[in-house]
Design an enzyme around this catalytic site. Structure first.
Site, PDB file in Angstrom:
ATOM      1  N   LYS A  52     -15.798 -14.611 -27.888  1.00  0.00           N
ATOM      2  CA  LYS A  52     -15.198 -13.533 -27.089  1.00  0.00           C
ATOM      3  C   LYS A  52     -13.751 -13.870 -26.749  1.00  0.00           C
ATOM      4  CE  LYS A  52     -19.713 -12.230 -25.354  1.00  0.00           C
ATOM      5  NZ  LYS A  52     -20.747 -12.353 -24.319  1.00  0.00           N
ATOM      6  N   GLN A  96     -21.811 -14.293 -18.319  1.00  0.00           N
ATOM      7  CA  GLN A  96     -22.539 -14.670 -19.529  1.00  0.00           C
ATOM      8  C   GLN A  96     -23.979 -15.063 -19.173  1.00  0.00           C
ATOM      9  OE1 GLN A  96     -21.360 -14.566 -22.812  1.00  0.00           O
ATOM     10  NE2 GLN A  96     -23.487 -15.022 -23.312  1.00  0.00           N
ATOM     11  N   ASP A 119     -19.663  -5.031 -19.570  1.00  0.00           N
ATOM     12  CA  ASP A 119     -20.919  -5.262 -20.292  1.00  0.00           C
ATOM     13  C   ASP A 119     -21.909  -4.105 -20.071  1.00  0.00           C
ATOM     14  OD1 ASP A 119     -21.230  -7.361 -22.023  1.00  0.00           O
ATOM     15  OD2 ASP A 119     -21.695  -8.841 -20.478  1.00  0.00           O
TER      16      ASP A 119
END
Ligand code: NDP
Length: 281
Positions: A52, A96, A119
């Protein structure tokens, strides 16, 4: 033999377009920036986070990483999220997963400001997806829809089956397919005779985390097969949840692993960060 849905190629094209958008945003004084929080030492997470950060660098998105120790308390994690929510220079916040079991990931996702939730895991954004409203769509399902669009595959009226019902892939995938007017069935570990359901699917999306679990006999002739799984097979190589060699003999389209949904997921994360930055205009 099935046509390959080339996620790597499509993701590259999306990243090129985003690069141009970021240049335009910077000319207007807006600098897209992502903050990533990682708690603990999960080795797979480290690889995902690295990928990422590389994508951000390529596109021109600024990037900050917060590495918290395994013993971090829930309050400390929430305090950091609050701080990032208030920081006007940050457009996107990503937590994460996985995080240590002592912490409540749903509580943490809920705390991320919906307008920075790139997200798409905040309940507010999940709700908007269910209502068919504009929102940040969870990156993997979003990437799957974009990939199908790129190949001009129309989902309307198709019988779609999703195997896996996780909050990050299976459930939002179900909603995305429904929003595209597919007729959707969701399967999971308690589904009775899975092959009975999968073999009826025009579109089969598999996200279970079991190497080569879906075999040829479980797939309808000419089905479109989307393999989300990332596993290490017995030979030590990365493989999906679908037996690619065999299933590609009956499917009309199939995604490879690697090079299918993985790169699309990262491209859509980048797209969500740019979208968050654009909302400042
Ligand atoms: P989870 O472990 O959170 O969920 C797995 C789901 O699969 C559960 O709903 C489970 O059912 C179901 N399941 C497990 N075994 C079976 C079975 N034998 N038959 C039917 N259903 C089954 O996984 P994720 O959704 O997070 O991830 C799935 C896979 O996708 C993993 O390999 C992961 O690495 C990969 N992944 C890839 C991404 C990408 O970018 N390509 C992004 C995210 C994930 P139940 O609910 O009943 O337990």
């Amino acid at each position: 033999m099935a046509e390959i849905l080339d996620g790597k190629k499509v993701a590259k094209k999306i990243r090129e377009e985003l690069k141009k958008e970021v240049i335009e945003l910077k000319e207007k004084g807006i600098r897209p920036k992502l903050a990533v929080i990682m708690v603990g030492n999960d080795s797979s997470s480290k690889i995902y986070v690295k990928n990422k950060s590389l994508a951000c660098e390529e596109i021109g998105i600024e990037y900050e990483e917060y590495l918290l120790h395994e013993t971090t308390t829930m309050q400390e994690l929430l305090n950091l999220i609050d701080k990032l929510n208030e920081d006007k220079s940050i457009n996107g916040i990503l937590l994460q997963s996985p995080i240590p079991k002592s912490l409540d990931i749903n509580e943490a996702f809920k705390r991320i400001a919906p307008e920075k939730d790139v997200d798409g895991f905040n309940p507010c954004n999940v709700g908007k997806l269910c209502l068919g409203q504009d929102t940040f769509v969870s990156c993997t399902p979003y990437g799957i829809i974009k990939l199908l669009e790129e190949y001009n595959i129309d989902l309307e009226g198709k019988d779609a089956v999703v195997v896996g019902r996780s909050n990050i892939v299976g459930k939002p995938m179900m909603q995305c397919l429904l929003n595209k007017n597919a007729t959707v069935t969701v399967c999971h570990s308690k589904t009775y005779k899975l092959e009975r359901v999968t073999s009826k699917a025009d579109v089969l999306v598999v996200a279970i985390g079991r190497p080569k679990f879906i075999t040829k006999d479980m797939v309808k002739e000419n089905a479109i097969v989307i393999d989300v799984g990332i596993n290490r097979g017995e030979d030590g190589k990365i493989c999906g949840d679908v037996d690619y060699e065999e299933v590609s003999k009956v499917a009309s389209y199939i995604t490879p692993v690697p090079g299918g949904i993985g790169p699309m997921t990262i491209a859509m994360l980048m797209s969500n960060i740019v979208k968050a930055a654009k909302s400042k205009i």
